[in-house]
Design a protein around this motif. Structure first.
Motif, PDB file in Angstrom:
ATOM      1  N   LYS A  25       0.830  -1.200   0.000  1.00 35.34           N
ATOM      2  CA  LYS A  25       0.000   0.000   0.000  1.00 35.34           C
ATOM      3  C   LYS A  25       0.867   1.253   0.000  1.00 35.34           C
ATOM      4  O   LYS A  25       0.606   2.201  -0.754  1.00 35.34           O
ATOM      5  CB  LYS A  25      -0.917  -0.018   1.226  1.00 35.34           C
ATOM      6  N   THR A  26       1.916   1.261   0.803  1.00 36.36           N
ATOM      7  CA  THR A  26       2.824   2.406   0.893  1.00 36.36           C
ATOM      8  C   THR A  26       3.504   2.661  -0.451  1.00 36.36           C
ATOM      9  O   THR A  26       3.572   3.803  -0.914  1.00 36.36           O
ATOM     10  CB  THR A  26       3.883   2.182   1.986  1.00 36.36           C
ATOM     11  N   LEU A  27       4.018   1.612  -1.071  1.00 32.41           N
ATOM     12  CA  LEU A  27       4.683   1.763  -2.361  1.00 32.41           C
ATOM     13  C   LEU A  27       3.708   2.306  -3.405  1.00 32.41           C
ATOM     14  O   LEU A  27       4.033   3.230  -4.152  1.00 32.41           O
ATOM     15  CB  LEU A  27       5.276   0.432  -2.827  1.00 32.41           C
ATOM     16  N   SER A  28       2.529   1.744  -3.453  1.00 36.27           N
ATOM     17  CA  SER A  28       1.526   2.142  -4.443  1.00 36.27           C
ATOM     18  C   SER A  28       1.059   3.575  -4.238  1.00 36.27           C
ATOM     19  O   SER A  28       1.026   4.368  -5.181  1.00 36.27           O
ATOM     20  CB  SER A  28       0.340   1.182  -4.374  1.00 36.27           C
ATOM     21  N   GLN A  29       0.691   3.917  -3.024  1.00 40.04           N
ATOM     22  CA  GLN A  29       0.159   5.254  -2.739  1.00 40.04           C
ATOM     23  C   GLN A  29       1.180   6.359  -2.997  1.00 40.04           C
ATOM     24  O   GLN A  29       0.810   7.477  -3.332  1.00 40.04           O
ATOM     25  CB  GLN A  29      -0.330   5.344  -1.301  1.00 40.04           C
ATOM     26  N   ASN A  30       2.454   6.043  -2.807  1.00 42.24           N
ATOM     27  CA  ASN A  30       3.492   7.052  -2.958  1.00 42.24           C
ATOM     28  C   ASN A  30       4.200   6.990  -4.307  1.00 42.24           C
ATOM     29  O   ASN A  30       5.147   7.737  -4.546  1.00 42.24           O
ATOM     30  CB  ASN A  30       4.494   6.932  -1.818  1.00 42.24           C
ATOM     31  N   HIS A  31       3.747   6.065  -5.169  1.00 47.81           N
ATOM     32  CA  HIS A  31       4.313   5.921  -6.518  1.00 47.81           C
ATOM     33  C   HIS A  31       5.833   5.741  -6.466  1.00 47.81           C
ATOM     34  O   HIS A  31       6.581   6.396  -7.183  1.00 47.81           O
ATOM     35  CB  HIS A  31       3.950   7.120  -7.396  1.00 47.81           C
ATOM     36  N   ILE A  32       6.269   4.839  -5.577  1.00 42.67           N
ATOM     37  CA  ILE A  32       7.693   4.522  -5.437  1.00 42.67           C
ATOM     38  C   ILE A  32       7.888   3.028  -5.637  1.00 42.67           C
ATOM     39  O   ILE A  32       6.967   2.241  -5.463  1.00 42.67           O
ATOM     40  CB  ILE A  32       8.261   4.971  -4.067  1.00 42.67           C
ATOM     41  N   SER A  33       9.105   2.638  -6.006  1.00 44.08           N
ATOM     42  CA  SER A  33       9.364   1.222  -6.276  1.00 44.08           C
ATOM     43  C   SER A  33      10.189   0.560  -5.185  1.00 44.08           C
ATOM     44  O   SER A  33      10.428  -0.642  -5.238  1.00 44.08           O
ATOM     45  CB  SER A  33      10.084   1.072  -7.613  1.00 44.08           C
ATOM     46  N   GLY A  34      10.598   1.323  -4.193  1.00 46.90           N
ATOM     47  CA  GLY A  34      11.374   0.755  -3.105  1.00 46.90           C
ATOM     48  C   GLY A  34      11.531   1.756  -1.986  1.00 46.90           C
ATOM     49  O   GLY A  34      11.234   2.943  -2.157  1.00 46.90           O
ATOM     50  N   THR A  35      12.001   1.261  -0.852  1.00 51.18           N
ATOM     51  CA  THR A  35      12.146   2.126   0.315  1.00 51.18           C
ATOM     52  C   THR A  35      13.186   1.556   1.271  1.00 51.18           C
ATOM     53  O   THR A  35      13.386   0.340   1.316  1.00 51.18           O
ATOM     54  CB  THR A  35      10.787   2.304   1.018  1.00 51.18           C
ATOM     55  N   PRO A  36      13.850   2.415   2.039  1.00 52.63           N
ATOM     56  CA  PRO A  36      14.759   1.901   3.058  1.00 52.63           C
ATOM     57  C   PRO A  36      13.960   1.264   4.199  1.00 52.63           C
ATOM     58  O   PRO A  36      12.809   1.628   4.445  1.00 52.63           O
ATOM     59  CB  PRO A  36      15.508   3.144   3.560  1.00 52.63           C
ATOM     60  N   VAL A  37      14.603   0.343   4.890  1.00 52.28           N
ATOM     61  CA  VAL A  37      14.029  -0.273   6.086  1.00 52.28           C
ATOM     62  C   VAL A  37      14.868   0.235   7.252  1.00 52.28           C
ATOM     63  O   VAL A  37      16.091   0.127   7.227  1.00 52.28           O
ATOM     64  CB  VAL A  37      14.081  -1.816   6.008  1.00 52.28           C
ATOM     65  N   VAL A  38      14.201   0.831   8.256  1.00 57.20           N
ATOM     66  CA  VAL A  38      14.921   1.422   9.386  1.00 57.20           C
ATOM     67  C   VAL A  38      14.494   0.790  10.702  1.00 57.20           C
ATOM     68  O   VAL A  38      13.355   0.351  10.855  1.00 57.20           O
ATOM     69  CB  VAL A  38      14.711   2.952   9.450  1.00 57.20           C
ATOM     70  N   ASP A  39      15.436   0.774  11.660  1.00 58.83           N
ATOM     71  CA  ASP A  39      15.111   0.264  12.990  1.00 58.83           C
ATOM     72  C   ASP A  39      14.469   1.376  13.814  1.00 58.83           C
ATOM     73  O   ASP A  39      14.234   2.481  13.324  1.00 58.83           O
ATOM     74  CB  ASP A  39      16.345  -0.339  13.669  1.00 58.83           C
ATOM     75  N   ASN A  41      15.610   3.313  15.918  1.00 54.89           N
ATOM     76  CA  ASN A  41      16.452   4.494  16.062  1.00 54.89           C
ATOM     77  C   ASN A  41      16.648   5.247  14.745  1.00 54.89           C
ATOM     78  O   ASN A  41      17.387   6.222  14.684  1.00 54.89           O
ATOM     79  CB  ASN A  41      17.814   4.109  16.636  1.00 54.89           C
ATOM     80  N   GLY A  42      16.033   4.753  13.677  1.00 55.72           N
ATOM     81  CA  GLY A  42      16.157   5.397  12.375  1.00 55.72           C
ATOM     82  C   GLY A  42      17.367   4.947  11.575  1.00 55.72           C
ATOM     83  O   GLY A  42      17.633   5.471  10.501  1.00 55.72           O
ATOM     84  N   LYS A  43      18.098   3.952  12.075  1.00 52.30           N
ATOM     85  CA  LYS A  43      19.268   3.421  11.360  1.00 52.30           C
ATOM     86  C   LYS A  43      18.803   2.516  10.226  1.00 52.30           C
ATOM     87  O   LYS A  43      17.957   1.634  10.416  1.00 52.30           O
ATOM     88  CB  LYS A  43      20.153   2.639  12.322  1.00 52.30           C
ATOM     89  N   VAL A  44      19.369   2.713   9.050  1.00 53.64           N
ATOM     90  CA  VAL A  44      19.009   1.876   7.902  1.00 53.64           C
ATOM     91  C   VAL A  44      19.548   0.465   8.120  1.00 53.64           C
ATOM     92  O   VAL A  44      20.736   0.271   8.357  1.00 53.64           O
ATOM     93  CB  VAL A  44      19.562   2.468   6.588  1.00 53.64           C
ATOM     94  N   VAL A  45      18.645  -0.512   8.050  1.00 57.13           N
ATOM     95  CA  VAL A  45      19.020  -1.915   8.241  1.00 57.13           C
ATOM     96  C   VAL A  45      18.802  -2.747   6.984  1.00 57.13           C
ATOM     97  O   VAL A  45      19.105  -3.931   6.961  1.00 57.13           O
ATOM     98  CB  VAL A  45      18.271  -2.556   9.444  1.00 57.13           C
ATOM     99  N   GLY A  46      18.261  -2.110   5.941  1.00 56.30           N
ATOM    100  CA  GLY A  46      18.039  -2.821   4.694  1.00 56.30           C
ATOM    101  C   GLY A  46      17.245  -1.976   3.725  1.00 56.30           C
ATOM    102  O   GLY A  46      16.945  -0.809   3.999  1.00 56.30           O
ATOM    103  N   VAL A  47      16.916  -2.565   2.609  1.00 55.29           N
ATOM    104  CA  VAL A  47      16.043  -1.944   1.609  1.00 55.29           C
ATOM    105  C   VAL A  47      15.050  -2.992   1.134  1.00 55.29           C
ATOM    106  O   VAL A  47      15.311  -4.198   1.197  1.00 55.29           O
ATOM    107  CB  VAL A  47      16.827  -1.375   0.402  1.00 55.29           C
ATOM    108  N   VAL A  48      13.924  -2.521   0.656  1.00 49.96           N
ATOM    109  CA  VAL A  48      12.911  -3.429   0.127  1.00 49.96           C
ATOM    110  C   VAL A  48      12.325  -2.782  -1.124  1.00 49.96           C
ATOM    111  O   VAL A  48      12.139  -1.573  -1.187  1.00 49.96           O
ATOM    112  CB  VAL A  48      11.827  -3.756   1.192  1.00 49.96           C
ATOM    113  N   SER A  49      12.080  -3.606  -2.131  1.00 51.67           N
ATOM    114  CA  SER A  49      11.602  -3.096  -3.412  1.00 51.67           C
ATOM    115  C   SER A  49      10.380  -3.879  -3.886  1.00 51.67           C
ATOM    116  O   SER A  49      10.026  -4.911  -3.316  1.00 51.67           O
ATOM    117  CB  SER A  49      12.706  -3.225  -4.461  1.00 51.67           C
ATOM    118  N   GLU A  50       9.780  -3.366  -4.961  1.00 51.02           N
ATOM    119  CA  GLU A  50       8.663  -4.088  -5.575  1.00 51.02           C
ATOM    120  C   GLU A  50       9.096  -5.499  -5.975  1.00 51.02           C
ATOM    121  O   GLU A  50       8.336  -6.440  -5.842  1.00 51.02           O
ATOM    122  CB  GLU A  50       8.176  -3.353  -6.824  1.00 51.02           C
ATOM    123  N   ARG A  51      10.314  -5.613  -6.463  1.00 47.72           N
ATOM    124  CA  ARG A  51      10.817  -6.923  -6.880  1.00 47.72           C
ATOM    125  C   ARG A  51      10.842  -7.898  -5.701  1.00 47.72           C
ATOM    126  O   ARG A  51      10.438  -9.046  -5.833  1.00 47.72           O
ATOM    127  CB  ARG A  51      12.203  -6.784  -7.487  1.00 47.72           C
TER     128      ARG A  51
END
Length: 66
Positions: A25-39, A41-51
């Motif tokens: 839903k987040t990807l679709s509503q924001n017209h994005i194909s991926g996003t960072p994954v944060v803990d 504390n806001g530290k990036v722990v990964g990424v996730v994409s449509e793929r």
């Protein structure tokens, strides 16, 4: 051309515990194909994409993120 010329100004991130349906839903509503994954504390722990969403199975982001 520089990265800043095409990048999203307001970063949309998700948490590892985010349900897959909410991610889709987040990807679709924001017209994005991926996003960072944060803990918490806001530290990036990964990424996730449509793929990842289409190619992998799981119930939470943490099970499909890179």
């Amino acid at each position: 051309m520089l990265a800043r010329d095409i990048m999203t100004q307001r970063v949309i991130a998700v948490r590892p515990q985010t349900p897959i349906k909410e991610l889709a839903k987040t990807l679709s509503q924001n017209h994005i194909s991926g996003t960072p994954v944060v803990d918490k504390n806001g530290k990036v722990v990964g990424v996730v994409s449509e793929r990842d969403l289409l190619a992998k199975k799981g119930t939470q982001v943490k099970s499909i993120m890179t």
